[in-house]
Enzyme design. Sequence first.
Site, PDB file in Angstrom:
ATOM      1  N   ARG A  52       0.839  -1.206   0.000  1.00 35.33           N
ATOM      2  CA  ARG A  52       0.000   0.000   0.000  1.00 35.33           C
ATOM      3  C   ARG A  52       0.873   1.255   0.000  1.00 35.33           C
ATOM      4  O   ARG A  52       0.545   2.247  -0.662  1.00 35.33           O
ATOM      5  CB  ARG A  52      -0.956  -0.005   1.198  1.00 35.33           C
ATOM      6  CG  ARG A  52      -2.028   1.061   1.099  1.00 35.33           C
ATOM      7  CD  ARG A  52      -3.090   0.911   2.166  1.00 35.33           C
ATOM      8  NE  ARG A  52      -2.565   1.119   3.506  1.00 35.33           N
ATOM      9  CZ  ARG A  52      -3.275   0.986   4.621  1.00 35.33           C
ATOM     10  NH1 ARG A  52      -4.550   0.632   4.561  1.00 35.33           N
ATOM     11  NH2 ARG A  52      -2.734   1.196   5.793  1.00 35.33           N
ATOM     12  N   LYS A 150      -2.651   6.910   1.244  1.00 38.74           N
ATOM     13  CA  LYS A 150      -2.387   7.244   2.644  1.00 38.74           C
ATOM     14  C   LYS A 150      -1.327   8.341   2.631  1.00 38.74           C
ATOM     15  O   LYS A 150      -0.126   8.088   2.783  1.00 38.74           O
ATOM     16  CB  LYS A 150      -1.940   5.994   3.414  1.00 38.74           C
ATOM     17  CG  LYS A 150      -2.244   6.092   4.894  1.00 38.74           C
ATOM     18  CD  LYS A 150      -2.261   4.732   5.542  1.00 38.74           C
ATOM     19  CE  LYS A 150      -2.181   4.828   7.054  1.00 38.74           C
ATOM     20  NZ  LYS A 150      -3.259   5.551   7.706  1.00 38.74           N
ATOM     21  N   GLU A 183     -16.141   6.539   5.852  1.00 39.30           N
ATOM     22  CA  GLU A 183     -15.358   5.893   6.914  1.00 39.30           C
ATOM     23  C   GLU A 183     -15.204   6.886   8.046  1.00 39.30           C
ATOM     24  O   GLU A 183     -15.741   7.992   7.983  1.00 39.30           O
ATOM     25  CB  GLU A 183     -13.989   5.477   6.360  1.00 39.30           C
ATOM     26  CG  GLU A 183     -13.179   6.654   5.821  1.00 39.30           C
ATOM     27  CD  GLU A 183     -11.849   6.267   5.203  1.00 39.30           C
ATOM     28  OE1 GLU A 183     -11.315   5.205   5.545  1.00 39.30           O
ATOM     29  OE2 GLU A 183     -11.349   7.048   4.376  1.00 39.30           O
TER      30      GLU A 183
HETATM   31  N1  PXG Z   1      -9.280   4.988   7.175  1.00 35.90           N
HETATM   32  C1  PXG Z   1      -8.402   5.974   7.404  1.00 35.90           C
HETATM   33  C2  PXG Z   1      -8.697   7.324   6.912  1.00 35.90           C
HETATM   34  C3  PXG Z   1      -7.202   5.699   8.086  1.00 35.90           C
HETATM   35  O1  PXG Z   1      -6.328   6.658   8.317  1.00 35.90           O
HETATM   36  C4  PXG Z   1      -7.933   3.395   8.313  1.00 35.90           C
HETATM   37  C5  PXG Z   1      -9.067   3.729   7.605  1.00 35.90           C
HETATM   38  C6  PXG Z   1      -7.711   1.972   8.726  1.00 35.90           C
HETATM   39  O2  PXG Z   1      -6.714   1.383   7.906  1.00 35.90           O
HETATM   40  P1  PXG Z   1      -5.788   0.190   8.441  1.00 35.90           P
HETATM   41  O3  PXG Z   1      -4.982  -0.206   7.238  1.00 35.90           O
HETATM   42  O4  PXG Z   1      -4.953   0.757   9.551  1.00 35.90           O
HETATM   43  O5  PXG Z   1      -6.694  -0.871   8.891  1.00 35.90           O
HETATM   44  C7  PXG Z   1      -6.967   4.384   8.553  1.00 35.90           C
HETATM   45  C8  PXG Z   1      -5.712   4.061   9.308  1.00 35.90           C
HETATM   46  C9  PXG Z   1      -3.132   7.079  14.034  1.00 35.90           C
HETATM   47  C10 PXG Z   1      -3.300   5.957  13.078  1.00 35.90           C
HETATM   48  O6  PXG Z   1      -2.002   7.289  14.477  1.00 35.90           O
HETATM   49  C11 PXG Z   1      -4.269   6.011  12.096  1.00 35.90           C
HETATM   50  C12 PXG Z   1      -4.410   4.962  11.196  1.00 35.90           C
HETATM   51  C13 PXG Z   1      -3.600   3.866  11.312  1.00 35.90           C
HETATM   52  C14 PXG Z   1      -2.631   3.820  12.286  1.00 35.90           C
HETATM   53  C15 PXG Z   1      -2.477   4.881  13.192  1.00 35.90           C
HETATM   54  O7  PXG Z   1      -4.116   7.773  14.337  1.00 35.90           O
HETATM   55  N2  PXG Z   1      -5.372   5.071  10.240  1.00 35.90           N
END
Ligand code: PXG
Length: 284
Positions: A52, A150, A183
């Site tokens: 990713r 991301k 989301e």
């Molecule tokens: N949507 C968004 C907008 C995100 O930023 C997810 C979904 C979930 O994705 P994953 O691949 O993690 O299942 C994310 C992920 C933090 C932090 O420090 C935020 C995320 C991941 C790790 C840490 O707030 N967001």
Amino acid sequence: MSTRVWINGQLFDKYDAKISVYDHGLLYGDGVFEGIRIYAGKVFKHKEHIERLYESAKAIALTIPLTPEQMTTAVEDTVAANKKVEGYIRLIVTRGPGSLGLDPRKCEPNVIVIVDDISLYPKELYENGLEIITSSYTRNHPNAVNPRIKSLNYLNNILAKIEAIRANCLEAIMLNHKGEVAECTGDNLFIVKNGVLKTPPIDAGILEGITRNFVIDLAKGDGVPFAEATLTRHDIYVADELFLTGTAAEVIAVTKVDGRVIGSGKQGPITQRLRERFTAAVRQ
Ligand code: PXG
């Protein structure tokens, strides 16, 4: 032992881990990142996160100066240097330092690996569920910075997060430009209605969460009927169960949205089962 941070092939003490103020990551939010968990000494879904990251970079025309194999090794080395068994990895690739202007052509990317701890929601919220709101901020239109990327541009989500915090909540649902559920600010969202597990499709304008995909696999393996489906606020309000997934949050129930009690007002049975499956599976 203090935390060691990997920057462009070298490990630094975290207080000496520094990059230029001319870095376009700082000046313009120009860059990409990943957040990854370490469970029982293993980097969780390492390959998926690396893939990713490279796709995010490609989408913003950023060439990462390492092969995916070298990046994988850099992550493993940094985890080992920090002797981490449980923790959190922040992988960052910035456009790098350049001139004061948007033009990225003079920039040399910086690659950073931070291995540290992650702060969780309080334990009782995993038992009782979160209260969240619907944000007034629209999730990025996919023709702008696509939510699949991301990127280091999280301001839109941060504004929604601030709105949530002002409302005494810890998360917010973001709707897409069509008014459909996309989301949350840092998590994907699932509902259960009449025994069917549902989550918005990728083309609702969401990040394709790695936890989301893992939970879908767990549900299918468990024989839970599943469908990707367009969801509206109405579907959220009348859901039997609602939960969020993400690297930070893992799997967490939501029991109130915009002041409305969801389902029984407690973590639902399918959420509970998936949470148990999740907790067991990540340590295997
Ligand atoms: N949507 C968004 C907008 C995100 O930023 C997810 C979904 C979930 O994705 P994953 O691949 O993690 O299942 C994310 C992920 C933090 C932090 O420090 C935020 C995320 C991941 C790790 C840490 O707030 N967001």
